[in-house]
Write an enzyme that holds these catalytic residues in place. Structure first.
Site, short mmCIF file in Angstrom:
data_model
loop_
_atom_site.label_atom_id
_atom_site.label_comp_id
_atom_site.label_asym_id
_atom_site.label_seq_id
_atom_site.Cartn_x
_atom_site.Cartn_y
_atom_site.Cartn_z
N GLU A 1 -18.96 5.53 3.08
CA GLU A 1 -19.18 5.69 1.67
C GLU A 1 -20.80 5.98 1.69
O GLU A 1 -21.45 5.57 2.64
CB GLU A 1 -18.91 4.28 1.08
CG GLU A 1 -17.57 3.80 1.21
CD GLU A 1 -17.26 2.96 2.34
OE1 GLU A 1 -17.90 2.38 3.10
OE2 GLU A 1 -16.04 2.59 2.33
N TYR B 1 -23.68 15.09 5.38
CA TYR B 1 -22.27 14.81 5.55
C TYR B 1 -21.40 15.94 5.49
O TYR B 1 -20.59 16.14 6.20
CB TYR B 1 -21.59 13.61 5.06
CG TYR B 1 -22.42 12.28 4.93
CD1 TYR B 1 -23.24 12.16 6.31
CD2 TYR B 1 -22.58 11.54 4.17
CE1 TYR B 1 -23.76 10.98 6.49
CE2 TYR B 1 -23.63 10.15 4.34
CZ TYR B 1 -24.11 9.98 5.53
OH TYR B 1 -24.87 8.81 5.90
#
Length: 192
Positions: free
Chosen positions: A145, A157
């Site tokens: 998350e 990411y």
């Protein structure tokens, strides 16, 4: 028949445990990231004060995780892999991951790089380390998350191949900011 099945199950469990133990070892403690050498090791309870200091530096004086949360995670030897990176004996970055054999998922629980060392490849290196470990364990996914407002982390990411897969409303304690779920799909494992 039941006895043979129990023996088979015991052998499979032992093999999986031995494989995980080997995958979680750090063989080369000195690593090169860019032009700089760092000392890489598993996180220890004694590293927690420095990990909290990094959190305070990254999160404007706040610590999303408290001392007890870190210590609880580090005591959970099975299924947890926390690494720290040091430069000239200063802890500059850390990353934690929960490995779930049942779901075949490696979940990044925490990652932080001291602001003095950001944008030098440490976050990428630590994330790739966790992806490589999950690949060796023949997992299906690596998940995490990230704060909705943390555009820099999201770029990292995405550059690694993660996809945005959902939103958790009011996820974070304190400010209740939304979290973006992100997933990295590992290659389908082949039989050894």
């Amino acid at each position: 028949m039941l006895k043979k099945f129990k023996q088979y199950l015991q052998k499979m469990t032992t093999n999986r445990s031995q494989r995980r133990q080997k995958v979680m070892e750090i063989e080369h403690h000195i690593v090169q990231v860019g032009a700089t050498g760092y000392y890489l090791s598993r996180a220890l309870i004694t590293d927690v004060p420095e990990m909290l200091a990094i959190e305070r530096a990254v999160y404007a004086g706040k610590t999303p995780w408290d001392e007890n949360a870190f210590k609880t995670e580090l005591r959970r030897q099975s299924g947890r892999f926390y690494i720290v990176m040091r430069h000239e004996d200063r802890l500059v970055a850390f990353c934690g991951c929960a490995f779930d054999d049942r779901r075949q998922d490696a979940h990044i629980t925490n990652i932080a790089v001291h602001p003095d060392f950001q944008n030098q490849g440490l976050g990428h290196f630590m994330m790739q380390t966790m992806i490589d470990r999950a690949t060796e364990l023949k997992y299906r996914t690596v998940t995490l998350e990230v704060r909705y407002s943390n555009a820099n982390a999201q770029r990292l990411y995405l550059s690694l191949g993660f996809d945005k897969t959902g939103i958790k409303k009011r996820y974070y304690f304190g400010d209740h900011e939304d979290a973006i779920d992100m997933t990295y799909h590992l290659p389908t494992p082949t039989d050894d």
